[in-house]
Design a protein around this motif. Sequence first.
Motif, PDB file in Angstrom:
ATOM      1  N   HIS A 206      -3.761  -4.540 -10.304  1.00  0.00           N
ATOM      2  CA  HIS A 206      -4.953  -5.344  -9.667  1.00  0.00           C
ATOM      3  C   HIS A 206      -5.982  -4.390  -9.148  1.00  0.00           C
ATOM      4  CE1 HIS A 206      -6.292  -8.538  -7.101  1.00  0.00           C
ATOM      5  NE2 HIS A 206      -6.523  -7.715  -6.034  1.00  0.00           N
TER       6      HIS A 206
ATOM      7  N   ALA B 299     -10.054 -17.640  -0.085  1.00  0.00           N
ATOM      8  CA  ALA B 299      -9.909 -16.302   0.224  1.00  0.00           C
ATOM      9  C   ALA B 299     -10.962 -15.400  -0.024  1.00  0.00           C
ATOM     10  CB  ALA B 299      -8.542 -15.678  -0.491  1.00  0.00           C
TER      11      ALA B 299
ATOM     12  N   GLU C  51      -2.009  -3.404  -3.449  1.00  0.00           N
ATOM     13  CA  GLU C  51      -2.751  -4.252  -2.545  1.00  0.00           C
ATOM     14  C   GLU C  51      -4.199  -3.771  -2.688  1.00  0.00           C
ATOM     15  OE1 GLU C  51      -1.623  -5.348   1.255  1.00  0.00           O
ATOM     16  OE2 GLU C  51      -3.496  -6.420   1.728  1.00  0.00           O
ATOM     17  N   ASN C  52      -4.462  -2.518  -2.831  1.00  0.00           N
ATOM     18  CA  ASN C  52      -6.083  -2.020  -2.749  1.00  0.00           C
ATOM     19  C   ASN C  52      -5.961  -0.995  -3.580  1.00  0.00           C
ATOM     20  OD1 ASN C  52      -7.514  -3.454  -0.649  1.00  0.00           O
ATOM     21  ND2 ASN C  52      -5.690  -3.023   0.583  1.00  0.00           N
TER      22      ASN C  52
ATOM     23  N   VAL D 245     -13.375 -13.052   0.758  1.00  0.00           N
ATOM     24  CA  VAL D 245     -13.534 -12.116   2.031  1.00  0.00           C
ATOM     25  C   VAL D 245     -14.871 -12.058   2.595  1.00  0.00           C
ATOM     26  CG1 VAL D 245     -11.679 -10.549   1.153  1.00  0.00           C
ATOM     27  CG2 VAL D 245     -13.846 -10.351   0.262  1.00  0.00           C
TER      28      VAL D 245
ATOM     29  N   TRP E 166       1.579 -11.619  -0.734  1.00  0.00           N
ATOM     30  CA  TRP E 166       0.374 -10.884  -0.473  1.00  0.00           C
ATOM     31  C   TRP E 166       0.904 -10.057   0.603  1.00  0.00           C
ATOM     32  CZ3 TRP E 166      -1.843  -8.960  -4.139  1.00  0.00           C
ATOM     33  CH2 TRP E 166      -3.131  -8.078  -4.061  1.00  0.00           C
TER      34      TRP E 166
ATOM     35  N   GLN F 130      -4.036 -17.370  -7.051  1.00  0.00           N
ATOM     36  CA  GLN F 130      -3.764 -16.549  -5.839  1.00  0.00           C
ATOM     37  C   GLN F 130      -2.558 -17.240  -4.887  1.00  0.00           C
ATOM     38  OE1 GLN F 130      -7.187 -14.638  -4.305  1.00  0.00           O
ATOM     39  NE2 GLN F 130      -7.880 -13.609  -6.125  1.00  0.00           N
TER      40      GLN F 130
ATOM     41  N   ARG G  89       1.152   4.054   1.416  1.00  0.00           N
ATOM     42  CA  ARG G  89       1.532   4.687   2.548  1.00  0.00           C
ATOM     43  C   ARG G  89       2.726   3.773   3.361  1.00  0.00           C
ATOM     44  NH1 ARG G  89      -1.454   1.140   6.204  1.00  0.00           N
ATOM     45  NH2 ARG G  89      -3.783   0.986   5.521  1.00  0.00           N
TER      46      ARG G  89
ATOM     47  N   ARG H  81     -11.430 -10.708  12.977  1.00  0.00           N
ATOM     48  CA  ARG H  81     -10.479  -9.344  13.133  1.00  0.00           C
ATOM     49  C   ARG H  81      -9.373  -9.482  14.165  1.00  0.00           C
ATOM     50  NH1 ARG H  81     -12.254  -5.880   9.561  1.00  0.00           N
ATOM     51  NH2 ARG H  81     -10.580  -4.244  10.453  1.00  0.00           N
TER      52      ARG H  81
ATOM     53  N   GLN I 174     -15.897  -7.099  -5.413  1.00  0.00           N
ATOM     54  CA  GLN I 174     -15.650  -6.567  -3.969  1.00  0.00           C
ATOM     55  C   GLN I 174     -14.965  -5.350  -4.534  1.00  0.00           C
ATOM     56  OE1 GLN I 174     -16.168  -7.588  -0.782  1.00  0.00           O
ATOM     57  NE2 GLN I 174     -16.715  -9.790  -1.180  1.00  0.00           N
ATOM     58  N   GLN I 175     -15.044  -4.088  -3.768  1.00  0.00           N
ATOM     59  CA  GLN I 175     -14.078  -2.943  -3.848  1.00  0.00           C
ATOM     60  C   GLN I 175     -14.605  -2.334  -5.282  1.00  0.00           C
ATOM     61  OE1 GLN I 175     -10.604  -4.731  -2.091  1.00  0.00           O
ATOM     62  NE2 GLN I 175     -10.221  -2.886  -1.117  1.00  0.00           N
TER      63      GLN I 175
ATOM     64  N   TRP J 100     -13.769  -6.429  -9.998  1.00  0.00           N
ATOM     65  CA  TRP J 100     -14.171  -7.509  -9.050  1.00  0.00           C
ATOM     66  C   TRP J 100     -15.455  -7.163  -8.546  1.00  0.00           C
ATOM     67  CZ3 TRP J 100     -11.100  -7.241  -3.829  1.00  0.00           C
ATOM     68  CH2 TRP J 100     -11.319  -8.489  -3.032  1.00  0.00           C
TER      69      TRP J 100
ATOM     70  N   ASN K 105     -11.202 -10.533 -11.744  1.00  0.00           N
ATOM     71  CA  ASN K 105     -10.641 -11.125 -10.450  1.00  0.00           C
ATOM     72  C   ASN K 105     -12.082 -12.031  -9.905  1.00  0.00           C
ATOM     73  OD1 ASN K 105      -8.716 -11.322  -8.347  1.00  0.00           O
ATOM     74  ND2 ASN K 105      -9.868 -10.155  -7.086  1.00  0.00           N
TER      75      ASN K 105
ATOM     76  N   MET L 234       0.861  -1.129   0.183  1.00  0.00           N
ATOM     77  CA  MET L 234       0.143  -0.096   0.057  1.00  0.00           C
ATOM     78  C   MET L 234       0.861   1.345   0.113  1.00  0.00           C
ATOM     79  SD  MET L 234      -3.468  -0.852   1.908  1.00  0.00           S
ATOM     80  CE  MET L 234      -3.048  -2.068   3.408  1.00  0.00           C
TER      81      MET L 234
ATOM     82  N   TRP M  73      -3.192  -8.913   5.413  1.00  0.00           N
ATOM     83  CA  TRP M  73      -4.509  -8.871   5.540  1.00  0.00           C
ATOM     84  C   TRP M  73      -5.132  -9.989   6.523  1.00  0.00           C
ATOM     85  CZ3 TRP M  73      -8.433 -12.426   3.198  1.00  0.00           C
ATOM     86  CH2 TRP M  73      -8.007 -13.648   2.635  1.00  0.00           C
TER      87      TRP M  73
END
Length: 386
Positions: free
Chosen positions: A109, A282, A72-73, A284, A331, A238, A51, A346, A115-116, A113, A161, A49, A339
């Motif tokens: 990537h 995987a 990654e995102n 999610v 990953w 993956q 940051r 969590r 998701q997201q 998909w 994906n 990522m 992740w």
Amino acid sequence: MQILKLLFGSALLAMMMNHATPANGQDGPSAATLRQAAGDRMLIGAAIMSRQLDNAELAGLIARQFNSLTGENEFKPDSLQHERGKFTFAAADKIADFAQKNGMKLIGHNLLWHQQTPPWMFVDDKKKPLPRDQALANLKQHIDAVVKHFHGKVIGWDVVNEAISDKEGEYLRPTPAQKAIGDDYIIKAFEFAHAADPDVQLYYNDYSIEGPGKREKTIRLIKELKAAGVKIDAVGIQGHWLLEQPATQVIDDAIRAFADLGVKVMITELDVDVLPRQHAGADVSATQRSVTDPYKRGLPPQIQEKLARRYRELFELFSRRQGTVTRVTFWGTHDGASWLNNWPARSRTNHPLLWDRQLQPKPAFTAVIEALSDRSAPASSAPASR
Ligand code: G3I
């Protein structure tokens, strides 16, 4: 060294050396880095990522160890075009700049998909599927703009994906895109990407497709794409795996089956979960509640060794299939950045990668270096026939 290896076993020896070695800018007990050990036989990458690049120590490790990167995102549809027509490229561009400055290849990537992905692309205000033409126009607009933005920077895209269903007897996952467009949404996504950049590589990416059930559906999909005249360069397995599953033989069978169809194989999201969980794969959305978190204070030596052994076997396999397996991407970089600390439950303490939370290399790192450095592995540049 050979005598010490015989006395202690190489994994144990690696651990002893590890502990004895202070952080030396080499990220490991030997001078070799992953990118040196892989040479030009395969790309070796990590998902990051943007940051994370603000942490100079981590950024240094990433640049020394890997020759390729995946966002990654931050390259996903929701990150790049949360609001229709409002593109937000800053975070992804930061990763692209870092890759360019450090001579690393960049993988995109992903373009589509379930998701997201922002809802406006495929559903209306009442969450009903958009008319096919409108959904196709939205998909084309996104893919066209994104692929062109990264022209010359991204070498290949995960175009679609996780389109294949986990359910027995169901071929494709009923996603918003599938419901609005129909099963040919995958063909269309590949065509839009190819039209936007004829030179960029195009991949299909999914989890658990090495297992017999999803493997057969993936073979069907690749055949359908090829029959439709679509360019597809590689299948991404993956590789979100467990300590003992799937067996390396199963993975090898899948690599050979996909290669027989004339595509390359990439291991695109590799990690090895050491914590107990109810499901492989995987997905999610497959979260779980009652869980244990047994390795909060660190990984016991015997599990550390098991992890190293697992990684060694995997990389021995990938080395044997060099020429077919053209990239392996982890990953994440270190255990704290995985992740798997938050899935399927969590806030757990997982240890799935090659560096620990203090950025110290684990025995698994040494195992991977050794497996990659073993030039005695027979090359298999031609797809192995089955
Ligand atoms: O960006 C928000 C942040 O603003 C907020 O404060 C924070 C609070 O939870 O959430 C942040 O978003 C998180 C995002 O990662 C970025 O960190 C999401 O909650 C979280 O769900 C999301 O998880 C990502 C997941 O895909 C989403 O489905 C994981 O990091 C990412 O590793 C994972 O990657 C997927 C691959 O793309 C496809 N294959 C499976 C793989 C693992 O699930």
